[in-house]
Design a protein around this motif. Structure first.
Motif, PDB file in Angstrom:
ATOM      1  N   PRO A 154      62.566  38.114 -58.544  1.00  0.00           N
ATOM      2  CA  PRO A 154      62.335  36.583 -58.211  1.00  0.00           C
ATOM      3  C   PRO A 154      63.265  35.612 -58.334  1.00  0.00           C
ATOM      4  O   PRO A 154      63.226  34.853 -57.509  1.00  0.00           O
ATOM      5  CB  PRO A 154      60.869  36.242 -59.173  1.00  0.00           C
ATOM      6  N   SER A 155      64.128  35.520 -59.311  1.00  0.00           N
ATOM      7  CA  SER A 155      65.257  34.736 -59.280  1.00  0.00           C
ATOM      8  C   SER A 155      66.165  35.011 -58.519  1.00  0.00           C
ATOM      9  O   SER A 155      66.948  33.735 -58.142  1.00  0.00           O
ATOM     10  CB  SER A 155      65.742  34.762 -60.870  1.00  0.00           C
ATOM     11  N   GLN A 156      66.350  36.069 -57.756  1.00  0.00           N
ATOM     12  CA  GLN A 156      67.513  36.237 -56.871  1.00  0.00           C
ATOM     13  C   GLN A 156      66.776  35.717 -55.373  1.00  0.00           C
ATOM     14  O   GLN A 156      67.751  35.494 -54.392  1.00  0.00           O
ATOM     15  CB  GLN A 156      67.809  37.658 -56.926  1.00  0.00           C
ATOM     16  N   GLU A 157      65.502  35.468 -55.181  1.00  0.00           N
ATOM     17  CA  GLU A 157      65.076  34.948 -54.089  1.00  0.00           C
ATOM     18  C   GLU A 157      65.046  33.656 -53.821  1.00  0.00           C
ATOM     19  O   GLU A 157      65.095  32.765 -52.780  1.00  0.00           O
ATOM     20  CB  GLU A 157      63.472  35.281 -53.838  1.00  0.00           C
ATOM     21  N   ASN A 158      65.695  32.967 -54.973  1.00  0.00           N
ATOM     22  CA  ASN A 158      65.690  31.356 -54.811  1.00  0.00           C
ATOM     23  C   ASN A 158      67.112  31.023 -54.066  1.00  0.00           C
ATOM     24  O   ASN A 158      67.219  29.882 -53.597  1.00  0.00           O
ATOM     25  CB  ASN A 158      65.867  30.719 -56.215  1.00  0.00           C
ATOM     26  N   ASN A 159      67.957  31.857 -53.963  1.00  0.00           N
ATOM     27  CA  ASN A 159      69.325  31.605 -53.251  1.00  0.00           C
ATOM     28  C   ASN A 159      69.480  32.958 -52.466  1.00  0.00           C
ATOM     29  O   ASN A 159      70.383  33.541 -52.634  1.00  0.00           O
ATOM     30  CB  ASN A 159      70.490  31.417 -54.222  1.00  0.00           C
ATOM     31  N   PRO A 160      68.686  33.066 -51.314  1.00  0.00           N
ATOM     32  CA  PRO A 160      69.000  34.412 -50.479  1.00  0.00           C
ATOM     33  C   PRO A 160      70.327  34.528 -49.897  1.00  0.00           C
ATOM     34  O   PRO A 160      70.897  35.653 -49.412  1.00  0.00           O
ATOM     35  CB  PRO A 160      67.773  34.231 -49.463  1.00  0.00           C
ATOM     36  N   GLY A 161      70.873  33.408 -49.361  1.00  0.00           N
ATOM     37  CA  GLY A 161      72.278  33.579 -49.029  1.00  0.00           C
ATOM     38  C   GLY A 161      73.119  34.166 -49.785  1.00  0.00           C
ATOM     39  O   GLY A 161      73.991  35.175 -49.375  1.00  0.00           O
ATOM     40  N   ALA A 162      73.117  33.620 -51.126  1.00  0.00           N
ATOM     41  CA  ALA A 162      74.525  34.202 -51.999  1.00  0.00           C
ATOM     42  C   ALA A 162      73.928  35.806 -52.026  1.00  0.00           C
ATOM     43  O   ALA A 162      74.926  36.593 -52.406  1.00  0.00           O
ATOM     44  CB  ALA A 162      74.288  33.295 -53.126  1.00  0.00           C
ATOM     45  N   GLN A 163      72.623  35.964 -52.288  1.00  0.00           N
ATOM     46  CA  GLN A 163      72.187  37.537 -52.753  1.00  0.00           C
ATOM     47  C   GLN A 163      72.572  38.199 -51.526  1.00  0.00           C
ATOM     48  O   GLN A 163      72.985  39.366 -51.811  1.00  0.00           O
ATOM     49  CB  GLN A 163      70.696  37.626 -52.947  1.00  0.00           C
ATOM     50  N   GLU A 164      72.350  37.978 -50.249  1.00  0.00           N
ATOM     51  CA  GLU A 164      72.898  38.563 -49.186  1.00  0.00           C
ATOM     52  C   GLU A 164      74.460  38.966 -49.170  1.00  0.00           C
ATOM     53  O   GLU A 164      74.479  39.970 -48.858  1.00  0.00           O
ATOM     54  CB  GLU A 164      72.364  38.080 -47.870  1.00  0.00           C
ATOM     55  N   GLN A 165      75.005  38.019 -49.623  1.00  0.00           N
ATOM     56  CA  GLN A 165      76.543  38.427 -49.605  1.00  0.00           C
ATOM     57  C   GLN A 165      76.771  39.328 -50.775  1.00  0.00           C
ATOM     58  O   GLN A 165      77.852  40.185 -50.372  1.00  0.00           O
ATOM     59  CB  GLN A 165      77.466  36.902 -49.917  1.00  0.00           C
ATOM     60  N   LEU A 166      76.246  39.080 -51.717  1.00  0.00           N
ATOM     61  CA  LEU A 166      76.350  40.129 -52.942  1.00  0.00           C
ATOM     62  C   LEU A 166      75.938  41.592 -52.522  1.00  0.00           C
ATOM     63  O   LEU A 166      76.848  42.518 -52.909  1.00  0.00           O
ATOM     64  CB  LEU A 166      75.762  39.508 -53.987  1.00  0.00           C
ATOM     65  N   GLU A 167      74.918  41.628 -51.791  1.00  0.00           N
ATOM     66  CA  GLU A 167      74.336  42.804 -51.391  1.00  0.00           C
ATOM     67  C   GLU A 167      75.187  43.297 -50.536  1.00  0.00           C
ATOM     68  O   GLU A 167      75.345  44.660 -50.505  1.00  0.00           O
ATOM     69  CB  GLU A 167      73.064  42.713 -50.808  1.00  0.00           C
ATOM     70  N   ALA A 168      75.760  42.511 -49.495  1.00  0.00           N
ATOM     71  CA  ALA A 168      76.878  43.136 -48.339  1.00  0.00           C
ATOM     72  C   ALA A 168      78.187  43.671 -49.069  1.00  0.00           C
ATOM     73  O   ALA A 168      78.558  44.704 -48.760  1.00  0.00           O
ATOM     74  CB  ALA A 168      77.135  42.013 -47.265  1.00  0.00           C
ATOM     75  N   MET A 169      78.612  43.040 -50.018  1.00  0.00           N
ATOM     76  CA  MET A 169      79.810  43.768 -51.035  1.00  0.00           C
ATOM     77  C   MET A 169      79.124  45.050 -51.790  1.00  0.00           C
ATOM     78  O   MET A 169      80.217  45.754 -51.820  1.00  0.00           O
ATOM     79  CB  MET A 169      80.056  42.812 -51.875  1.00  0.00           C
ATOM     80  N   ALA A 170      78.072  45.057 -52.029  1.00  0.00           N
ATOM     81  CA  ALA A 170      77.653  46.166 -52.817  1.00  0.00           C
ATOM     82  C   ALA A 170      77.314  47.390 -51.901  1.00  0.00           C
ATOM     83  O   ALA A 170      77.826  48.531 -52.371  1.00  0.00           O
ATOM     84  CB  ALA A 170      76.255  45.915 -53.687  1.00  0.00           C
ATOM     85  N   GLU A 171      77.025  47.042 -50.643  1.00  0.00           N
ATOM     86  CA  GLU A 171      76.627  48.323 -49.656  1.00  0.00           C
ATOM     87  C   GLU A 171      77.985  48.865 -49.313  1.00  0.00           C
ATOM     88  O   GLU A 171      78.001  50.138 -49.403  1.00  0.00           O
ATOM     89  CB  GLU A 171      75.925  47.380 -48.405  1.00  0.00           C
ATOM     90  N   GLN A 172      79.202  47.993 -49.280  1.00  0.00           N
ATOM     91  CA  GLN A 172      80.487  48.644 -48.957  1.00  0.00           C
ATOM     92  C   GLN A 172      80.782  49.418 -50.130  1.00  0.00           C
ATOM     93  O   GLN A 172      81.401  50.586 -50.111  1.00  0.00           O
ATOM     94  CB  GLN A 172      81.478  47.606 -48.746  1.00  0.00           C
ATOM     95  N   ALA A 173      80.663  48.969 -51.554  1.00  0.00           N
ATOM     96  CA  ALA A 173      81.172  49.848 -52.792  1.00  0.00           C
ATOM     97  C   ALA A 173      80.037  50.931 -52.818  1.00  0.00           C
ATOM     98  O   ALA A 173      80.608  52.002 -53.071  1.00  0.00           O
ATOM     99  CB  ALA A 173      80.804  48.941 -53.896  1.00  0.00           C
ATOM    100  N   LEU A 174      78.883  51.192 -52.489  1.00  0.00           N
ATOM    101  CA  LEU A 174      78.118  52.123 -52.558  1.00  0.00           C
ATOM    102  C   LEU A 174      78.146  53.034 -51.541  1.00  0.00           C
ATOM    103  O   LEU A 174      78.093  54.591 -51.727  1.00  0.00           O
ATOM    104  CB  LEU A 174      76.681  51.713 -52.520  1.00  0.00           C
ATOM    105  N   ALA A 175      78.602  52.762 -50.372  1.00  0.00           N
ATOM    106  CA  ALA A 175      79.146  53.588 -49.373  1.00  0.00           C
ATOM    107  C   ALA A 175      80.423  54.644 -49.698  1.00  0.00           C
ATOM    108  O   ALA A 175      80.655  55.493 -49.326  1.00  0.00           O
ATOM    109  CB  ALA A 175      79.322  52.897 -48.034  1.00  0.00           C
ATOM    110  N   LYS A 176      81.228  53.939 -50.358  1.00  0.00           N
ATOM    111  CA  LYS A 176      82.406  54.572 -50.936  1.00  0.00           C
ATOM    112  C   LYS A 176      82.222  55.919 -51.917  1.00  0.00           C
ATOM    113  O   LYS A 176      82.955  56.897 -51.894  1.00  0.00           O
ATOM    114  CB  LYS A 176      83.449  53.677 -51.564  1.00  0.00           C
ATOM    115  N   VAL A 177      80.927  55.726 -52.361  1.00  0.00           N
ATOM    116  CA  VAL A 177      80.637  56.797 -53.299  1.00  0.00           C
ATOM    117  C   VAL A 177      79.749  57.717 -52.784  1.00  0.00           C
ATOM    118  O   VAL A 177      79.143  58.516 -53.609  1.00  0.00           O
ATOM    119  CB  VAL A 177      80.230  56.308 -54.778  1.00  0.00           C
TER     120      VAL A 177
END
Length: 194
Positions: free
Chosen positions: A48-71
C-alpha cells in the motif's frame, strides 16, 4: 613546443578520466530457500505504501524487469506463478570535510576541496561532501502459497546523485548468482558508464 604538447596531454588525460567507467560497489545479502526454474513467469505486487507514488514505483519496476530478464525470468501479468516486490530506500547525507592548514597561518587554508581565507570559506560549499546511501530489495513469492522463494538486498553508499544509473546496477548486484546465490553478505562490483 613541449609546453603545448604537455598541456594537450594533460587535457586528454583529464577528459579520458571523466569519460570512463565507474564502479557501483554494493553489499549484498541473498536468500534462496526454494529453487526458481529459469523461464519462470512473474508479476509485480505492490505494498500500500508503494501505491502513494505510482510513477516512481513504475520506474523502479521497469529497472527491476530488465534485471530479472537478465537472469531468465519473464514478466507475465496474466499467467504469473511468482509475485515480485521491489523496493528502494534512498537518503542523502552531507558531511563537513577536514581542512588541514597549509602555509604560514596567515589566514589562508587549502585542502580537501576547500579554500579558506581568515575564519570562513573563500568558496562556500566546497567544504561539504554529499554522500548518497541506497538500498534495493527484491522478494519473490510463489503466488499459490505466498511462500518466499528468493529474497535479496543490496546497499550502496557513494558520491553519485543519479539514481537512474546507480539503481539498475544495484538490482543486477542483488540478483548476482540467481537462482542459487552465495550465502552471507558479500561485495558485488558492477561497472557502469560515467
Amino acid at each position: 613546443m613541449y609546453k603545448a604538447l604537455s598541456a594537450l596531454l594533460f587535457i586528454v588525460l583529464l577528459l579520458t578520466g571523466c569519460s570512463g567507467m565507474r564502479v557501483v560497489d554494493s553489499q549484498v545479502n541473498s536468500f534462496a530457500p526454494k529453487a526458481v526454474p529459469a523461464g519462470s513467469r512473474y508479476r509485480f505486487e505492490r505494498l500500500p505504501s508503494q501505491e502513494n507514488n505510482p510513477g516512481a514505483q513504475e520506474q523502479l519496476e521497469a529497472m527491476a524487469e530488465q534485471a530479472l530478464a537478465k537472469v531468465g525470468l519473464v514478466r507475465d501479468d496474466q499467467g504469473a506463478s511468482l509475485s515480485v516486490q521491489v523496493s528502494v530506500t534512498e537518503r542523502a547525507e552531507q558531511s563537513a570535510m577536514d581542512h588541514p592548514a597549509l602555509g604560514w597561518n596567515l589566514g589562508w587554508r587549502v585542502g580537501n576541496g576547500g579554500v579558506w581565507m581568515g575564519r570562513g570559506p573563500l568558496f562556500p560549499g566546497l567544504d561539504v561532501r554529499t554522500s548518497y546511501w541506497r538500498e534495493v530489495g527484491l522478494v519473490l513469492r510463489q503466488r499459490s502459497t505466498q511462500t518466499v522463494v528468493f529474497e535479496s538486498r543490496a546497499s550502496h553508499d557513494g558520491p553519485w546523485a543519479d539514481s537512474e544509473a546507480v539503481l539498475p546496477a544495484m538490482l543486477d548486484a542483488a540478483l548476482q548468482g540467481f537462482p542459487t546465490p552465495p550465502t552471507g553478505v558479500r561485495r558485488v562490483n558492477i561497472e557502469i558508464t560515467r
